[in-house]
Design a protein around this motif. Structure first.
Motif, PDB file in Angstrom:
ATOM      1  N   MET A  25       0.839  -1.199   0.000  1.00 36.05           N
ATOM      2  CA  MET A  25       0.000   0.000   0.000  1.00 36.05           C
ATOM      3  C   MET A  25       0.879   1.255   0.000  1.00 36.05           C
ATOM      4  O   MET A  25       0.651   2.178  -0.786  1.00 36.05           O
ATOM      5  CB  MET A  25      -0.905  -0.008   1.233  1.00 36.05           C
ATOM      6  CG  MET A  25      -1.774   1.234   1.372  1.00 36.05           C
ATOM      7  SD  MET A  25      -2.747   1.227   2.889  1.00 36.05           S
ATOM      8  CE  MET A  25      -1.478   1.437   4.128  1.00 36.05           C
ATOM      9  N   PRO A  30       0.126   6.325  -1.498  1.00 31.32           N
ATOM     10  CA  PRO A  30      -1.164   6.725  -0.938  1.00 31.32           C
ATOM     11  C   PRO A  30      -1.396   8.234  -1.014  1.00 31.32           C
ATOM     12  O   PRO A  30      -0.514   9.022  -0.688  1.00 31.32           O
ATOM     13  CB  PRO A  30      -1.083   6.277   0.524  1.00 31.32           C
ATOM     14  CG  PRO A  30       0.280   5.772   0.758  1.00 31.32           C
ATOM     15  CD  PRO A  30       1.017   5.713  -0.519  1.00 31.32           C
ATOM     16  N   ALA A  31      -2.579   8.593  -1.463  1.00 24.06           N
ATOM     17  CA  ALA A  31      -2.919  10.011  -1.602  1.00 24.06           C
ATOM     18  C   ALA A  31      -3.056  10.706  -0.254  1.00 24.06           C
ATOM     19  O   ALA A  31      -2.981  11.926  -0.167  1.00 24.06           O
ATOM     20  CB  ALA A  31      -4.222  10.146  -2.394  1.00 24.06           C
ATOM     21  N   CYS A  32      -3.256   9.922   0.807  1.00 25.36           N
ATOM     22  CA  CYS A  32      -3.443  10.516   2.131  1.00 25.36           C
ATOM     23  C   CYS A  32      -2.118  10.780   2.844  1.00 25.36           C
ATOM     24  O   CYS A  32      -2.113  11.317   3.950  1.00 25.36           O
ATOM     25  CB  CYS A  32      -4.319   9.616   2.999  1.00 25.36           C
ATOM     26  SG  CYS A  32      -3.683   7.935   3.157  1.00 25.36           S
ATOM     27  N   PHE A  40      -9.076  11.190   8.352  1.00 26.00           N
ATOM     28  CA  PHE A  40      -9.371   9.780   8.095  1.00 26.00           C
ATOM     29  C   PHE A  40      -9.741   8.987   9.352  1.00 26.00           C
ATOM     30  O   PHE A  40     -10.226   7.875   9.253  1.00 26.00           O
ATOM     31  CB  PHE A  40      -8.165   9.116   7.416  1.00 26.00           C
ATOM     32  CG  PHE A  40      -7.988   9.564   6.001  1.00 26.00           C
ATOM     33  CD1 PHE A  40      -8.502   8.826   4.952  1.00 26.00           C
ATOM     34  CD2 PHE A  40      -7.337  10.756   5.716  1.00 26.00           C
ATOM     35  CE1 PHE A  40      -8.365   9.250   3.646  1.00 26.00           C
ATOM     36  CE2 PHE A  40      -7.184  11.197   4.411  1.00 26.00           C
ATOM     37  CZ  PHE A  40      -7.703  10.438   3.373  1.00 26.00           C
ATOM     38  N   ILE A  64     -10.830  11.863  -1.286  1.00 20.21           N
ATOM     39  CA  ILE A  64      -9.380  11.696  -1.504  1.00 20.21           C
ATOM     40  C   ILE A  64      -9.097  10.250  -1.912  1.00 20.21           C
ATOM     41  O   ILE A  64      -8.334   9.985  -2.837  1.00 20.21           O
ATOM     42  CB  ILE A  64      -8.595  12.092  -0.236  1.00 20.21           C
ATOM     43  CG1 ILE A  64      -8.766  13.589   0.025  1.00 20.21           C
ATOM     44  CG2 ILE A  64      -7.116  11.719  -0.367  1.00 20.21           C
ATOM     45  CD1 ILE A  64      -8.199  14.072   1.336  1.00 20.21           C
ATOM     46  N   CYS A  65      -9.751   9.314  -1.252  1.00 15.79           N
ATOM     47  CA  CYS A  65      -9.565   7.890  -1.576  1.00 15.79           C
ATOM     48  C   CYS A  65      -9.962   7.591  -3.032  1.00 15.79           C
ATOM     49  O   CYS A  65      -9.339   6.751  -3.688  1.00 15.79           O
ATOM     50  CB  CYS A  65     -10.394   7.010  -0.655  1.00 15.79           C
ATOM     51  SG  CYS A  65      -9.870   7.024   1.068  1.00 15.79           S
ATOM     52  N   CYS A  68      -7.106   7.869  -5.295  1.00 16.14           N
ATOM     53  CA  CYS A  68      -5.841   7.369  -4.740  1.00 16.14           C
ATOM     54  C   CYS A  68      -5.307   6.176  -5.551  1.00 16.14           C
ATOM     55  O   CYS A  68      -6.018   5.204  -5.765  1.00 16.14           O
ATOM     56  CB  CYS A  68      -6.065   6.948  -3.288  1.00 16.14           C
ATOM     57  SG  CYS A  68      -4.588   6.247  -2.537  1.00 16.14           S
ATOM     58  N   ALA A  70      -3.317   4.020  -4.538  1.00 20.99           N
ATOM     59  CA  ALA A  70      -3.078   2.887  -3.640  1.00 20.99           C
ATOM     60  C   ALA A  70      -4.379   2.259  -3.146  1.00 20.99           C
ATOM     61  O   ALA A  70      -4.370   1.417  -2.247  1.00 20.99           O
ATOM     62  CB  ALA A  70      -2.252   3.339  -2.436  1.00 20.99           C
ATOM     63  N   ARG A  71      -5.486   2.630  -3.750  1.00 16.85           N
ATOM     64  CA  ARG A  71      -6.789   2.217  -3.210  1.00 16.85           C
ATOM     65  C   ARG A  71      -6.956   0.691  -3.140  1.00 16.85           C
ATOM     66  O   ARG A  71      -7.438   0.161  -2.143  1.00 16.85           O
ATOM     67  CB  ARG A  71      -7.912   2.837  -4.041  1.00 16.85           C
ATOM     68  CG  ARG A  71      -9.252   2.671  -3.394  1.00 16.85           C
ATOM     69  CD  ARG A  71     -10.315   3.461  -4.104  1.00 16.85           C
ATOM     70  NE  ARG A  71     -11.595   3.301  -3.433  1.00 16.85           N
ATOM     71  CZ  ARG A  71     -12.714   3.831  -3.863  1.00 16.85           C
ATOM     72  NH1 ARG A  71     -12.729   4.550  -4.946  1.00 16.85           N
ATOM     73  NH2 ARG A  71     -13.829   3.637  -3.204  1.00 16.85           N
ATOM     74  N   CYS A  74      -4.783  -0.617  -0.458  1.00 15.22           N
ATOM     75  CA  CYS A  74      -5.326  -0.162   0.826  1.00 15.22           C
ATOM     76  C   CYS A  74      -6.497  -1.047   1.247  1.00 15.22           C
ATOM     77  O   CYS A  74      -6.604  -1.426   2.418  1.00 15.22           O
ATOM     78  CB  CYS A  74      -5.758   1.299   0.700  1.00 15.22           C
ATOM     79  SG  CYS A  74      -6.416   2.020   2.213  1.00 15.22           S
ATOM     80  N   VAL A  87     -11.330   5.798   7.792  1.00 10.29           N
ATOM     81  CA  VAL A  87     -11.711   5.580   6.392  1.00 10.29           C
ATOM     82  C   VAL A  87     -10.538   4.910   5.705  1.00 10.29           C
ATOM     83  O   VAL A  87      -9.393   5.365   5.816  1.00 10.29           O
ATOM     84  CB  VAL A  87     -12.064   6.915   5.693  1.00 10.29           C
ATOM     85  CG1 VAL A  87     -12.239   6.725   4.200  1.00 10.29           C
ATOM     86  CG2 VAL A  87     -13.324   7.505   6.308  1.00 10.29           C
ATOM     87  N   TRP A  88     -10.823   3.810   5.024  1.00  8.53           N
ATOM     88  CA  TRP A  88      -9.804   3.027   4.330  1.00  8.53           C
ATOM     89  C   TRP A  88     -10.330   2.701   2.942  1.00  8.53           C
ATOM     90  O   TRP A  88     -11.425   2.164   2.806  1.00  8.53           O
ATOM     91  CB  TRP A  88      -9.548   1.712   5.065  1.00  8.53           C
ATOM     92  CG  TRP A  88      -9.102   1.866   6.477  1.00  8.53           C
ATOM     93  CD1 TRP A  88      -9.867   2.235   7.551  1.00  8.53           C
ATOM     94  CD2 TRP A  88      -7.780   1.684   6.980  1.00  8.53           C
ATOM     95  NE1 TRP A  88      -9.097   2.274   8.680  1.00  8.53           N
ATOM     96  CE2 TRP A  88      -7.811   1.938   8.353  1.00  8.53           C
ATOM     97  CE3 TRP A  88      -6.579   1.310   6.384  1.00  8.53           C
ATOM     98  CZ2 TRP A  88      -6.676   1.840   9.146  1.00  8.53           C
ATOM     99  CZ3 TRP A  88      -5.456   1.208   7.180  1.00  8.53           C
ATOM    100  CH2 TRP A  88      -5.514   1.477   8.540  1.00  8.53           C
ATOM    101  N   ALA A  89      -9.553   2.997   1.934  1.00 13.17           N
ATOM    102  CA  ALA A  89      -9.930   2.656   0.560  1.00 13.17           C
ATOM    103  C   ALA A  89     -11.323   3.183   0.193  1.00 13.17           C
ATOM    104  O   ALA A  89     -12.050   2.539  -0.553  1.00 13.17           O
ATOM    105  CB  ALA A  89      -9.861   1.144   0.344  1.00 13.17           C
TER     106      ALA A  89
HETATM  107  S1  SF4 Z   1      -7.345   4.689  -0.433  1.00 12.37           S
HETATM  108 FE1  SF4 Z   1      -6.220   4.240   1.475  1.00 12.37          FE
HETATM  109  S2  SF4 Z   1      -4.147   4.951   1.066  1.00 12.37           S
HETATM  110 FE2  SF4 Z   1      -5.479   5.922  -0.442  1.00 12.37          FE
HETATM  111  S3  SF4 Z   1      -6.118   7.885   0.403  1.00 12.37           S
HETATM  112 FE3  SF4 Z   1      -7.663   6.383   1.001  1.00 12.37          FE
HETATM  113  S4  SF4 Z   1      -7.019   5.652   3.034  1.00 12.37           S
HETATM  114 FE4  SF4 Z   1      -5.234   6.645   2.086  1.00 12.37          FE
END
Ligand code: SF4
Length: 113
Positions: A25, A30-32, A40, A64-65, A68, A70-71, A74, A87-89
């Motif tokens: 990931m 990752p955009a975050c 998040f 933002i996700c 991203c 890396a989604r 993630c 918040v994840w993915a």
């Molecule tokens: S998808 Fe995951 S890594 Fe990408 S911005 Fe969202 S929380 Fe961060």
């Protein structure tokens, strides 16, 4: 193999798998990474977050996700660690938990009635 030894191996393997998923990931960019982590995650448990505030915060994080790179990685990591908050993915912890409960019928080991 003793139960203790089996358990130890299981934990070691799970830890190794989670570390590999986390590294994948992070490698995907990752955009975050450069944003405020508070966007998040939920605030401190001693400071309840009003529902409307949480919904706005999660919506902003999910935006933002959505862009991203890396989604996918993630999501794989989140499904492995089953987070209890944040918040994840592009999904809330509750949505991640609901997804992790779903197992396709073709998955080995699943009994079909
Ligand atoms: S998808 Fe995951 S890594 Fe990408 S911005 Fe969202 S929380 Fe961060």
């Amino acid at each position: 193999m003793s139960a203790r030894s089996w358990l130890r191996r299981t934990y070691i393997e799970r830890d190794r798998r989670e570390r590999a998923l986390r590294e994948a990931m992070l490698a995907a960019g990752p955009a975050c990474a450069d944003t405020d982590a508070a966007l998040f995650t939920a605030p401190d448990v001693f400071e309840p977050e009003p529902v409307a505030v949480r919904q706005d915060r999660e919506a902003a994080a999910k935006k933002i996700c959505a862009a991203c790179p890396a989604r996918t990685a993630c999501l794989a990591y989140a499904l492995a660690i089953r987070p209890t908050e944040g918040v994840w993915a592009g999904l809330s912890a509750t949505e991640i938990r609901a997804l992790s409960l779903y197992r396709p019928a073709s998955e080995p080991g699943r009994e079909v009635a």
